[in-house]
Design an enzyme around this catalytic site. Sequence first.
Site, short mmCIF file in Angstrom:
data_model
loop_
_atom_site.label_atom_id
_atom_site.label_comp_id
_atom_site.label_asym_id
_atom_site.label_seq_id
_atom_site.Cartn_x
_atom_site.Cartn_y
_atom_site.Cartn_z
N SER A 63 45.67 29.64 18.64
CA SER A 63 46.92 29.59 17.88
C SER A 63 47.03 28.29 17.09
CB SER A 63 48.13 29.72 18.81
OG SER A 63 48.10 30.94 19.52
N1 SAH Z 1 46.62 31.22 23.95
C1 SAH Z 1 45.37 31.27 23.21
C2 SAH Z 1 45.45 32.05 21.92
C3 SAH Z 1 45.57 33.48 22.21
S1 SAH Z 1 45.06 34.65 21.00
C4 SAH Z 1 44.82 29.89 22.93
O1 SAH Z 1 45.48 28.90 23.26
O2 SAH Z 1 43.71 29.80 22.39
C5 SAH Z 1 45.58 36.06 21.95
C6 SAH Z 1 44.71 36.39 23.14
O3 SAH Z 1 45.37 37.43 23.85
C7 SAH Z 1 43.34 36.94 22.76
O4 SAH Z 1 42.34 36.20 23.41
C8 SAH Z 1 43.39 38.38 23.24
O5 SAH Z 1 42.12 38.87 23.69
C9 SAH Z 1 44.40 38.28 24.37
N2 SAH Z 1 45.06 39.53 24.74
C10 SAH Z 1 45.50 40.52 23.95
N3 SAH Z 1 46.03 41.51 24.68
C11 SAH Z 1 45.93 41.13 26.00
C12 SAH Z 1 46.28 41.73 27.25
N4 SAH Z 1 46.82 42.95 27.34
N5 SAH Z 1 46.04 41.04 28.38
C13 SAH Z 1 45.47 39.81 28.35
N6 SAH Z 1 45.09 39.21 27.20
C14 SAH Z 1 45.32 39.86 26.04
#
Ligand code: SAH
Length: 215
Positions: A63
């Site tokens: 993010s």
């Molecule tokens: N917090 C992260 C950025 C997240 S991007 C950081 O600091 O880098 C969003 C993430 O959510 C992705 O890695 C994606 O694979 C995950 N995601 C999406 N749907 C999800 C679910 N149902 N359960 C767990 N993770 C999920």
Amino acid sequence: MDSYRHKGLRKKLIETLLNEGITDQKVLQAMSEVPRHLYLDGAFEDWAYKNQAFQIGCGQTISQPYTVAFQTQLLDVQATDKILEIGTGSGYQASVLSLLAKRVYTIERQKTLFDKTTQLLSNIGFGKIRTLYGDGYAGSPRFAPFDKIIVTAGAINIPQTLIDQLRPGGKMVIPVGTDENKTMIRINKDSDSNLHQEEFGVFHFVPFKEGTVST
Ligand code: SAH
């Protein structure tokens, strides 16, 4: 490794966040300590301190720093908090939280990313973060209830399961919307378990998808 140059770049990033309206000193301090360049693959580390989102592989992104700061500020983290993050991604957001809270659990649905990030966090000294492979829609019944829950993928609705795993007096921050524009929502669960909802503007996120990906 973390050099003076990286520390200098981080200081500039913190000034940018301050100028953009992030006022919580604890959040700014934590972000000044986490070496963000280590969460990006080596060749791209100069991108780490721009106020931008960035690809981290597996079609996912780390993010934008402003978004991390904004969500963390809304979460109003206390030193005694047990926090659940949905969407581990690079592990950066979890690392920032781990400097502010007592315990951090984080769930990722993509196995390859989960393995890579779990290894990275342990290598760079954030091994106390508990990474979990699974579907964030289920939360973590094993470790619930949580004082705070933060969702870092864009949801279509607010999963009841996550609300149920929030302790009375707890807060959840989740971006929600039916198209790619997600409204940042904060839910406060009061001591009688009544819910109060506040809205904080529009953000962009990769989708919160159901189920897991095993490769
Ligand atoms: N917090 C992260 C950025 C997240 S991007 C950081 O600091 O880098 C969003 C993430 O959510 C992705 O890695 C994606 O694979 C995950 N995601 C999406 N749907 C999800 C679910 N149902 N359960 C767990 N993770 C999920």
